[in-house]
Design a protein around this motif. Structure first.
Motif, PDB file in Angstrom:
ATOM      1  N   SER A  79       0.822  -1.210   0.000  1.00 56.06           N
ATOM      2  CA  SER A  79       0.000   0.000   0.000  1.00 56.06           C
ATOM      3  C   SER A  79       0.850   1.251   0.000  1.00 56.06           C
ATOM      4  O   SER A  79       2.022   1.240   0.409  1.00 56.06           O
ATOM      5  CB  SER A  79      -0.931   0.020   1.220  1.00 56.06           C
ATOM      6  OG  SER A  79      -0.178   0.141   2.416  1.00 56.06           O
ATOM      7  N   THR A  81       0.247   5.259   1.328  1.00 53.92           N
ATOM      8  CA  THR A  81      -0.621   6.186   2.047  1.00 53.92           C
ATOM      9  C   THR A  81      -0.105   7.594   1.844  1.00 53.92           C
ATOM     10  O   THR A  81       1.070   7.874   2.114  1.00 53.92           O
ATOM     11  CB  THR A  81      -0.663   5.854   3.548  1.00 53.92           C
ATOM     12  OG1 THR A  81      -1.109   4.508   3.717  1.00 53.92           O
ATOM     13  CG2 THR A  81      -1.599   6.802   4.283  1.00 53.92           C
ATOM     14  N   ARG A 143      -5.754  11.983   4.617  1.00 53.16           N
ATOM     15  CA  ARG A 143      -4.912  10.881   4.179  1.00 53.16           C
ATOM     16  C   ARG A 143      -5.728   9.917   3.323  1.00 53.16           C
ATOM     17  O   ARG A 143      -6.886   9.621   3.628  1.00 53.16           O
ATOM     18  CB  ARG A 143      -4.299  10.130   5.367  1.00 53.16           C
ATOM     19  CG  ARG A 143      -3.245  10.915   6.121  1.00 53.16           C
ATOM     20  CD  ARG A 143      -2.363  10.006   6.965  1.00 53.16           C
ATOM     21  NE  ARG A 143      -3.127   9.329   8.024  1.00 53.16           N
ATOM     22  CZ  ARG A 143      -2.645   8.307   8.728  1.00 53.16           C
ATOM     23  NH1 ARG A 143      -1.443   7.814   8.467  1.00 53.16           N
ATOM     24  NH2 ARG A 143      -3.389   7.756   9.682  1.00 53.16           N
ATOM     25  N   ARG A 145      -5.284   6.058   1.226  1.00 57.67           N
ATOM     26  CA  ARG A 145      -4.436   4.874   1.097  1.00 57.67           C
ATOM     27  C   ARG A 145      -4.878   4.044  -0.102  1.00 57.67           C
ATOM     28  O   ARG A 145      -6.070   3.769  -0.286  1.00 57.67           O
ATOM     29  CB  ARG A 145      -4.487   4.027   2.362  1.00 57.67           C
ATOM     30  CG  ARG A 145      -3.683   2.718   2.297  1.00 57.67           C
ATOM     31  CD  ARG A 145      -3.712   1.996   3.636  1.00 57.67           C
ATOM     32  NE  ARG A 145      -3.080   2.831   4.656  1.00 57.67           N
ATOM     33  CZ  ARG A 145      -3.459   2.869   5.932  1.00 57.67           C
ATOM     34  NH1 ARG A 145      -4.502   2.153   6.332  1.00 57.67           N
ATOM     35  NH2 ARG A 145      -2.840   3.648   6.797  1.00 57.67           N
TER      36      ARG A 145
END
Length: 647
Positions: A79, A81, A143, A145
């Protein structure tokens, strides 16, 4: 990136970091007017035509990566972010660049700290730009992700089997993000306009050491679990990763070499002037701001001479020849710590702000450590190459600040222009103002724009205020405009001569006129640069017998020196010197650095017999080539096949 002619004691961008290790510019570009004006630049300076991102609306401030290295699948998975700065109050979309990335999930962090699913869409793939990745964020999440994995064919990653490495036991993986290949292994705002800090947690097989363009710990345990942090903001093209059987050898308290065990001590000895180079650059241009400077020596398949990834230069092993004759590669990549990594071009059309400045600084480091004769030889070689290139390429590619749309791929710029003409322009300013003025100016420029990405127009404004206006009568605005916006090299360009090359010219002439080989006591002292100049000055073709005599005397065929090989083998091919064919095939199979091998491929494909040798050799070499190199070789062979089909 290292694209300059020699990587010396002294050294055709791509980028894509350092030939230019760049793809040759297209000679068939549109023949519209070549002139670029300051107005053209000012109106388009902040538009990056090679990115879908919209940094005027939202910017990535920080990137947190969670990745796993899977050698069996040849993919990175995990991932990314993003911590975001929403600068446009009406913006509700995050637009990212991607290429051949499979997205599995997208979530955004709400104000209460919980994560919510977000709507997203990946557009159709463009051959150059990849795909537009649009994430809907109605609440403008602080944020976001993205969970994803890469393709085995990611253009910015190369996966090597154990057999393709020095040690033959452990697989190897490395990235090459410049110019716009970061988007193939991390979905990003892949434009130099956006700078971000980053952290990473990377897992891998336990027998594999992972390194990144970040705070690599020389004492880190090899346990398959690694963490990294880059506290200084960098653009996406400086994001880098590598994994393999790597060990560390120190050079100084803040510099060292990472390489496979069989190579590390040899590399550290070759590069043991690194600390001296750092001290020279600091004395001239201010403090080194990246804490450590380490060098990762990659397998021979690395497509460039070097790549200036901050804290961790990626370097080709082809410059390790045992006599330090090619270590200015380090000077070049180190110089990027000021010109490029610290002060960065804001779009690829302004890449001379990176490479021209770096080539100038590199030459100053070489002069300081190895002497003016060494630096002058490098200037002469690079300028001879520039002159040869300018006989063929479209004038539109000969300007420092390019008009938008000049090239369709940022990997296809004229490297001679951005490297050599750019450095030549700075030498012009240096000679007009004197080093007592120009050195403090350049040091002030690096300090003033530190950790910023700027267009050419910003440099011009700074130069006018701090050079032209401050010291009137030395350089006019018309001269500045001619250097930056007009094709070719101005008539007022400073000249450089090399007495050592004069001696080489005399020796070559004596051999061509009378067959008299240069005296051994003279050639024994010749540097790589002198041998390169000796071969470069030969006629386009020679009869096989004289070539055989040269070969018997100097053993060019089979040379371990790639700078000599990339000149000798094309001459051998053009001259029908088939005795070199086995060595040519072995060289092309062993080396993946584009600058070194493309001149030979380009000559081979011109004849039916040569084309067959090129095809057969490429079939064997292809598994060990980087995708960037593969594309170049395929294009050369395909063009030759099309020409043959029309006959």
């Amino acid at each position: 990136m290292r694209h300059s002619i020699l990587s010396l004691c002294l050294v055709a961008a791509l980028a894509a970091g350092c030939s230019r290790d760049a793809a040759p510019p297209a000679a068939t570009a549109s023949k519209e007017a070549a002139t670029v004006t300051a107005a053209d630049q000012k109106s388009t300076a902040v538009v990056d035509e090679f990115s879908y991102a919209e940094p005027s609306k939202v910017r990535i401030n920080d990137l947190a990566l969670m990745l796993n290295v899977d050698f069996d699948k040849k993919e990175l998975g995990g991932s990314a972010t993003y911590t975001l700065d929403w600068t446009d109050p009406k913006a509700t979309q995050l637009v990212l660049d991607s290429r051949d990335i499979t997205v599995e999930k997208v979530v955004g962090e709400r104000a209460d700290g919980k994560w919510e699913d977000l709507t997203w869409k990946i557009g159709d793939k463009d051959k150059t730009l990849g795909s537009k990745f649009v994430i809907e964020s109605p609440s403008r999440n602080k944020r976001i992700r993205v969970t994803y994995h890469t393709s085995p064919d990611a253009s910015g990653l190369q996966w090597l089997t154990p057999a393709m490495t020095e040690g033959k036991k452990t697989p190897f993986m490395f990235s090459q993000s410049q110019q716009i290949h970061a988007r193939s292994w991390v979905p990003l705002q892949d434009t130099p306009q956006v700078r971000f800090t980053y952290t990473a947690h990377v897992t891998s097989p336990k027998d594999t050491m992972v390194l990144m363009s970040a705070d690599n710990d020389p004492k880190a345990a090899r346990d398959g679990d690694y963490t990294f942090a880059m506290p200084q903001k960098i653009p996406s093209y400086l994001l880098a990763i590598a994994a393999g059987d790597l060990v560390f050898q120190p050079i100084s308290g803040r510099a060292g070499v990472w390489a496979e065990p069989a190579m590390v001590k040899k590399a550290a000895k070759e590069f043991d002037d690194t600390e001296k180079m750092m001290q020279t650059a600091e004395r001239l241009y201010g403090p080194y701001r990246w804490e450590r400077y380490d060098i990762l020596v990659l397998p021979p398949s690395f497509p460039y001479g070097g790549m200036e990834n901050p804290r961790m230069t990626f370097a080709t092993p082809t410059v390790i020849v045992g006599d330090k004759s090619l270590v200015s590669l380090v000077a070049h990549e180190l110089a990027h710590s000021w010109s490029g990594n610290l002060v960065t071009f804001s779009t690829p059309k302004d890449s001379w702000l990176n490479e021209g400045f770096t080539s100038y600084v590199e030459n100053r480091i070489v002069e300081d450590l190895y002497g003016k004769p060494a630096a002058d030889m490098e200037k002469v070689i690079s300028r001879n190459e520039l002159a040869a290139e300018y006989k063929e390429i479209d004038p539109k590619l000969q300007v420092l600040a390019q008009r938008p749309g000049t090239v369709t791929n940022p990997d296809d710029s004229s490297s001679s222009t951005v490297y050599t003409k750019g450095a030549w322009f700075l030498q012009f300013l240096e000679e007009r103002y004197g080093r007592d003025v120009f050195d403090p100016f350049l040091k002030g420029y690096f300090d003033h724009f530190a950790f910023q990405s700027i267009p050419t127009t910003t440099f011009i404004e700074y130069a006018k205020a701090n050079l032209l206006d401050k010291y009137p009568g030395k350089v006019s605005e018309a001269e500045l405009d001619e250097w930056i916006y007009q094709p070719g090299v101005p008539a007022n360009a400073p000249k450089t001569v090399s007495p050592r090359f004069d001696a080489v010219d005399a020796a070559r002439k004596a051999w061509l006129d009378a067959g008299t080989l240069p005296a051994k006591d003279a050639t024994a002292k010749w540097s790589t640069q002198e041998w390169v100049h000796f071969i470069d000055g030969m006629p386009e073709t020679l009869k096989p017998e004289p070539l055989a005599a040269l070969d018997a005397a100097y053993h060019f065929t089979g040379t371990p020196n790639g700078e000599i090989a990339q000149r000798w083998y094309p001459l051998a091919v053009r001259s029908g010197y088939t005795q070199a064919n086995d060595a040519i095939a072995a060289f092309l199979e062993r080396i993946g650095r584009r600058k070194l091998i493309m001149p030979t491929y380009n000559e081979l494909v011109k004849t039916p017999a040569g084309l067959k040798l090129a095809q057969d050799t490429f079939a064997k070499a292809r598994p060990g080539y980087h995708p960037i190199t593969t594309d170049s070789v395929e294009a050369a062979i395909a063009k030759a096949q099309q020409a043959t089909a029309k006959q």
